[in-house]
Design an enzyme around this catalytic site. Structure first.
Site: not given
Ligand code: XIL
Length: 504
Positions: A157, A217, A257, A290
Site C-alpha cells: 500500500e 501489493n 477488496h 473479497d
Molecule cells: C486487515 C485484517 O484483515 C484485519 O484483521 C486487521 O484488523 C487490519 O488489517 N490490506 C491489507 C491487509 O494488506 O493486511 C489488511 O488486513 C486488509 C487491507
C-alpha cells in the site's frame, strides 16, 4: 445502501441456487463432443489442475480442517505484520503465531505468502523507523523463514487513495526525496523507500540462495480504469514502479477488496490490466479477494457469484496470473463482515458454501483460456521509457550463480521453483556471457509425470520429458552479462531441473 436493497439483492441470489447453476453446467457439457474431465471438488484441486494456487488469509486460532482441504496457499492475516513481530531496532519478537501458520501450511502442502515487511499501517514498534532499521527488519524476517515463504509482500500500500497516482504522504514514504524535482523517485540521486526496501530484500534472497519471490501489493489498482472510465492513475503509478524496479520485483499483488467505492469496483478491463503487468515479466496475484455482496451502487454485475466468476476468469486467462487468495474463510469472520464478501457462511470451523463458492469452483474447473477475454482494446502504456534505477551505495548482485559453465560467449541459465502439491511454477533466468546475444534457447528435462501447462516470455516445443524453450521477439537480445527471464507452469513435480542454454 438501504436494508431494503440488501434484502432484494439477497432474494436475487437465493433465487438461483448452486444446484441449478451446476445443472446448467452439466447440460452444456452433454452437448460438447469431447467427454469432460471429471470436475475437481475442492478449490485447491481445481486450481492446481489449472496451474495456479488458491489461497486464504488465516490466523492461528482458525486453523480448521477446511483450511488445508480447500486451499493450497496461506497468507497470515495479521501474524506477520510488523506490529506483531518487529522490535523498534528491526529485530524479531512474538513470532509464534507466524510460526504456527508456516508450519500448518507446510504440513498441508500449502504455499505461504509473507505479509508484510514495509507498510504505513500496523507498523507497531517500527513506526517512524529509518531505512537502515527497515533493512535490518527485512533481513531478519526473510531469513527467519527462508524459502518456506514462497512470496513476500515487501512493500504494501505505497500509493495514496483517491486515484491521485501519488505515493502516500505518510511514513515511511515521507523519507522519499525527489532530488532533481522531476516528479518521480526513480532517479539515481533520489531516495525511494520502495526501491531501497526491494534492493535490501533482493540482497537477502540472493545471499541466502532462497527461492522466495518479492512482491509489491496494493488496492484500487485492479482495473485499467475506475468507475466512469476514468484512467486508473493508481494502477498506472504501480505499473511505473514495477517497470522501473523490475530487476528487484518478482510479483505484483492486486488486493482486490471490491466494494462500492468508485475506485474499488470490478471493471471489464481487469484482465487487460493483469496482462500489462504480466507483460513486464512479473507474476501477478489476486492477494486479498473479497467482493461486497451488494454492489448495487455501481451495477457491475449480476450478483456476487457472477462477480467472483469474472475475477477468477480474468486471472485464469493470463498465464502469469499464478494465484488467487481470498481474505478469509467466511463472511462472519471477515474483516469486513458487513459486506458478506467471502465464499462461506458459518463460523468456528463449521462452514457452508455460498453460490459464490460454487461459481469459483466451476470457473476454476474450466481451466485457463476457456472463454474469450472481454473486449478491451490492447493497452499502450502512457508512460515514457524508463531509465534503470541506480543505487549508488548498495548495488545488489544482479544474477544468481549459474548452474552451467559461464564461458565468455553464449549464455547460461538458472531455474527457481515454487511448488505445491501437484503443481509448480518455474522461473528461468537466461544470462548472456561476456558478449551480447541476439537469441537463445533453453533445454530442460522434466521428471516423469511432470507436464508443462503454460509458458510466458518464451516459445516452447514439447510439454513433458525434454522440453525446448526459445526467446520470443522482445527478449532475444540480451546485453553482455545481462539477464532476461521466462516462466512456465506445470502439473506434477519438477525437482532437479538442469537447464542448458544455447545462444543463437
Ligand atoms: C486487515 C485484517 O484483515 C484485519 O484483521 C486487521 O484488523 C487490519 O488489517 N490490506 C491489507 C491487509 O494488506 O493486511 C489488511 O488486513 C486488509 C487491507
Amino acid at each position: 445502501m438501504t436494508s431494503d436493497l440488501r434484502q432484494r439483492h439477497k432474494f436475487a441470489r437465493i433465487a438461483v441456487p448452486a444446484a441449478v447453476l451446476l445443472l446448467v453446467g452439466g447440460a452444456v457439457t452433454v452437448q460438447s463432443s469431447a467427454p469432460a474431465a471429471a470436475a475437481e471438488t475442492t478449490l485447491r484441486a481445481a486450481a492446481a489442475k489449472a496451474g495456479l494456487f488458491f489461497g486464504v488469509a488465516a490466523s492461528p486460532n482458525r486453523l480448521y480442517s477446511i483450511v488445508g482441504q480447500e486451499f493450497n496457499q496461506l497468507t497470515p492475516e495479521n501474524d506477520m505484520k510488523p506490529d506483531r513481530i518487529a522490535t523498534s531496532s528491526g529485530g524479531l519478537q512474538n513470532t509464534s503465531g507466524a510460526d504456527t501458520l508456516v508450519n500448518h501450511a507446510q504440513s498441508n502442502n500449502m504455499l505461504v505468502r509473507g505479509h508484510t515487511l514495509v507498510w504505513h499501517s500496523q507498523a507497531g514498534a517500527l513506526q517512524g523507523a529509518s531505512q537502515a532499521t527497515l533493512n535490518t527488519f527485512i533481513g531478519n524476517a526473510i531469513n527467519r523463514w527462508g524459502s518456506r515463504i514462497a512470496y513476500w509482500d515487501v512493500v504494501n500500500e505505497a500509493l495514496e487513495d483517491n486515484n491521485t497516482g501519488r505515493r502516500r504522504n505518510q511514513w515511511p514514504h515521507t523519507m522519499n526525496r525527489d532530488a532533481n524535482g522531476d516528479g518521480d523517485y526513480f532517479d539515481a540521486g533520489d531516495t525511494d523507500v520502495i526501491r531501497d526496501s526491494f534492493i535490501r530484500a533482493k540482497q537477502v534472497v540472493q545471499a541466502g540462495g532462497l527461492t522466495t519471490k518479492l512482491c509489491i501489493n496494493d488496492y484500487d489498482v485492479e482495473g485499467l480504469t475506475v468507475q466512469g472510465g476514468t484512467p486508473n492513475r493508481k494502477a498506472d503509478a504501480l505499473y511505473d514502479i514495477v517497470r522501473n524496479y523490475r530487476q528487484y520485483i518478482d510479483c505484483v499483488g492486486f488486493q482486490a477488496h471490491f466494494n462500492d467505492n468508485p475506485n474499488s469496483i470490478i471493471t471489464d478491463d481487469l484482465q487487460a490490466n493483469i496482462q500489462r503487468f504480466a507483460d513486464l515479466g512479473v507474476e501477478v496475484h489476486i492477494t486479498e479477494l473479497d467482493i461486497d455482496d451488494d454492489l448495487s451502487n455501481n451495477d457491475i454485475g449480476t450478483g456476487q457469484a457472477e462477480n467472483y466468476r469474472k475475477v477468477v476468469r480474468a486471472c485464469l486467462n493470463v498465464a502469469q496470473c499464478t494465484g488467487i487468495t481470498v481474505w478469509g474463510i467466511s463472511d462472519s469472520e471477515s474483516w469486513r463482515s458487513s459486506e458478506r464478501g467471502l465464499l462461506f457462511t458459518g463460523g468456528n470451523g463449521s462452514y457452508q458454501k455460498k453460490s459464490a463458492y460454487h461459481a469459483v469452483l466451476d470457473e476454476l474447473n474450466k481451466g485457463r483460456n476457456s472463454t474469450p477475454p472481454p473486449s478491451t482494446p490492447p493497452v499502450t502504456p502512457s508512460v515514457s521509457p524508463s531509465t534503470p534505477p541506480v543505487n549508488p551505495t548498495t548495488p545488489p548482485p544482479t544474477t544468481p550463480p549459474p548452474t552451467t559453465p559461464n564461458p565468455t560467449t553464449g549464455c547460461s541459465a538458472t531455474v527457481s521453483l515454487n511448488s505445491w502439491t501437484g503443481g509448480f511454477v518455474a522461473t528461468v533466468r537466461v544470462t548472456a556471457a561476456a558478449a551480447p546475444i541476439s537469441g537463445w534457447s533453453v533445454q530442460l528435462t522434466l521428471p516423469s509425470g511432470a507436464t508443462v501447462t503454460n509458458t510466458w516470455n518464451a516459445n516452447r516445443t514439447g510439454s513433458s520429458g525434454t522440453v525446448q524453450f526459445s526467446n520470443v521477439s522482445y527478449n532475444g537480445s540480451v546485453s553482455a552479462g545481462q539477464s532476461t527471464e521466462f516462466g512456465f507452469q506445470g502439473v506434477g513435480t519438477a525437482t532437479g531441473l538442469t537447464p542448458v542454454c544455447t545462444a543463437a
